[in-house]
Scaffold this motif. Structure first.
Motif, PDB file in Angstrom:
ATOM      1  N   ARG A 119       0.879  -1.168   0.000  1.00 53.75           N
ATOM      2  CA  ARG A 119       0.000   0.000   0.000  1.00 53.75           C
ATOM      3  C   ARG A 119       0.915   1.216   0.000  1.00 53.75           C
ATOM      4  O   ARG A 119       1.770   1.360   0.865  1.00 53.75           O
ATOM      5  CB  ARG A 119      -0.900   0.013   1.223  1.00 53.75           C
ATOM      6  CG  ARG A 119      -1.852   1.210   1.252  1.00 53.75           C
ATOM      7  CD  ARG A 119      -2.809   1.144   2.414  1.00 53.75           C
ATOM      8  NE  ARG A 119      -3.562  -0.093   2.412  1.00 53.75           N
ATOM      9  CZ  ARG A 119      -4.762  -0.253   1.861  1.00 53.75           C
ATOM     10  NH1 ARG A 119      -5.329   0.764   1.250  1.00 53.75           N
ATOM     11  NH2 ARG A 119      -5.387  -1.410   1.931  1.00 53.75           N
ATOM     12  N   SER A 120       0.741   2.063  -1.018  1.00 54.63           N
ATOM     13  CA  SER A 120       1.613   3.231  -1.173  1.00 54.63           C
ATOM     14  C   SER A 120       0.787   4.502  -1.256  1.00 54.63           C
ATOM     15  O   SER A 120      -0.307   4.513  -1.818  1.00 54.63           O
ATOM     16  CB  SER A 120       2.441   3.124  -2.451  1.00 54.63           C
ATOM     17  OG  SER A 120       3.265   1.995  -2.435  1.00 54.63           O
ATOM     18  N   LYS A 121       1.363   5.562  -0.726  1.00 57.14           N
ATOM     19  CA  LYS A 121       0.813   6.904  -0.905  1.00 57.14           C
ATOM     20  C   LYS A 121       1.902   7.710  -1.587  1.00 57.14           C
ATOM     21  O   LYS A 121       3.013   7.826  -1.077  1.00 57.14           O
ATOM     22  CB  LYS A 121       0.448   7.529   0.444  1.00 57.14           C
ATOM     23  CG  LYS A 121      -0.191   8.891   0.326  1.00 57.14           C
ATOM     24  CD  LYS A 121      -0.604   9.398   1.703  1.00 57.14           C
ATOM     25  CE  LYS A 121      -1.292  10.730   1.589  1.00 57.14           C
ATOM     26  NZ  LYS A 121      -1.711  11.218   2.914  1.00 57.14           N
ATOM     27  N   VAL A 122       1.586   8.225  -2.786  1.00 58.43           N
ATOM     28  CA  VAL A 122       2.591   8.922  -3.576  1.00 58.43           C
ATOM     29  C   VAL A 122       2.053  10.269  -4.047  1.00 58.43           C
ATOM     30  O   VAL A 122       0.848  10.467  -4.170  1.00 58.43           O
ATOM     31  CB  VAL A 122       3.046   8.099  -4.801  1.00 58.43           C
ATOM     32  CG1 VAL A 122       3.685   6.797  -4.373  1.00 58.43           C
ATOM     33  CG2 VAL A 122       1.907   7.849  -5.752  1.00 58.43           C
ATOM     34  N   VAL A 123       2.985  11.166  -4.303  1.00 61.26           N
ATOM     35  CA  VAL A 123       2.674  12.440  -4.951  1.00 61.26           C
ATOM     36  C   VAL A 123       3.413  12.417  -6.278  1.00 61.26           C
ATOM     37  O   VAL A 123       4.618  12.181  -6.315  1.00 61.26           O
ATOM     38  CB  VAL A 123       3.134  13.639  -4.090  1.00 61.26           C
ATOM     39  CG1 VAL A 123       2.901  14.941  -4.826  1.00 61.26           C
ATOM     40  CG2 VAL A 123       2.436  13.638  -2.741  1.00 61.26           C
ATOM     41  N   SER A 130       4.463   7.442   1.808  1.00 60.50           N
ATOM     42  CA  SER A 130       4.488   6.313   2.739  1.00 60.50           C
ATOM     43  C   SER A 130       4.283   5.028   1.951  1.00 60.50           C
ATOM     44  O   SER A 130       3.661   5.031   0.886  1.00 60.50           O
ATOM     45  CB  SER A 130       3.405   6.448   3.806  1.00 60.50           C
ATOM     46  OG  SER A 130       2.122   6.390   3.226  1.00 60.50           O
ATOM     47  N   GLU A 131       4.825   3.948   2.477  1.00 62.38           N
ATOM     48  CA  GLU A 131       4.689   2.651   1.822  1.00 62.38           C
ATOM     49  C   GLU A 131       4.717   1.568   2.882  1.00 62.38           C
ATOM     50  O   GLU A 131       5.572   1.572   3.759  1.00 62.38           O
ATOM     51  CB  GLU A 131       5.805   2.429   0.809  1.00 62.38           C
ATOM     52  CG  GLU A 131       5.636   1.169   0.010  1.00 62.38           C
ATOM     53  CD  GLU A 131       6.630   1.092  -1.129  1.00 62.38           C
ATOM     54  OE1 GLU A 131       6.180   0.978  -2.269  1.00 62.38           O
ATOM     55  OE2 GLU A 131       7.842   1.157  -0.863  1.00 62.38           O
ATOM     56  N   THR A 132       3.754   0.654   2.808  1.00 62.34           N
ATOM     57  CA  THR A 132       3.646  -0.443   3.751  1.00 62.34           C
ATOM     58  C   THR A 132       3.494  -1.741   2.984  1.00 62.34           C
ATOM     59  O   THR A 132       2.682  -1.816   2.064  1.00 62.34           O
ATOM     60  CB  THR A 132       2.420  -0.253   4.676  1.00 62.34           C
ATOM     61  OG1 THR A 132       2.518   0.994   5.327  1.00 62.34           O
ATOM     62  CG2 THR A 132       2.331  -1.352   5.709  1.00 62.34           C
TER      63      THR A 132
END
Length: 79
Positions: free
Chosen positions: A28-32, A52-54
């Protein structure tokens, strides 16, 4: 439950079959992203920042064991 990522001195190992090389990883990643559209409207990502990355789960490709992965020392890794 999140799975720890390997580091410069550790790697993943399946506790059931001993596999060290083949895994299916769900992240699961949150990217800009900075997306540039050309004049025809075709997008291309020119910059990507991972906020963030999990790692959510790791499945062994050899025996299909899910979340049976441990971190072990890499051979020759300086401690």
């Amino acid at each position: 439950m999140a799975v720890p990522l390997p580091t410069a001195t550790t790697r993943w190992r399946c506790t059931l079959c001993g596999n060290l090389t083949r895994f299916d990883v769900t992240r699961r990643s949150k990217v800009v992203e900075y997306v540039h559209l050309d004049l025809a409207g075709e997008p291309s990502v020119e910059e990507r920042e991972v906020v963030s990355e999990t790692v959510e789960s790791v499945r062994c490709r050899w025996c299909n064991a899910v979340d049976q992965i441990e971190l072990v020392d890499r051979p020759g890794a300086s401690a």
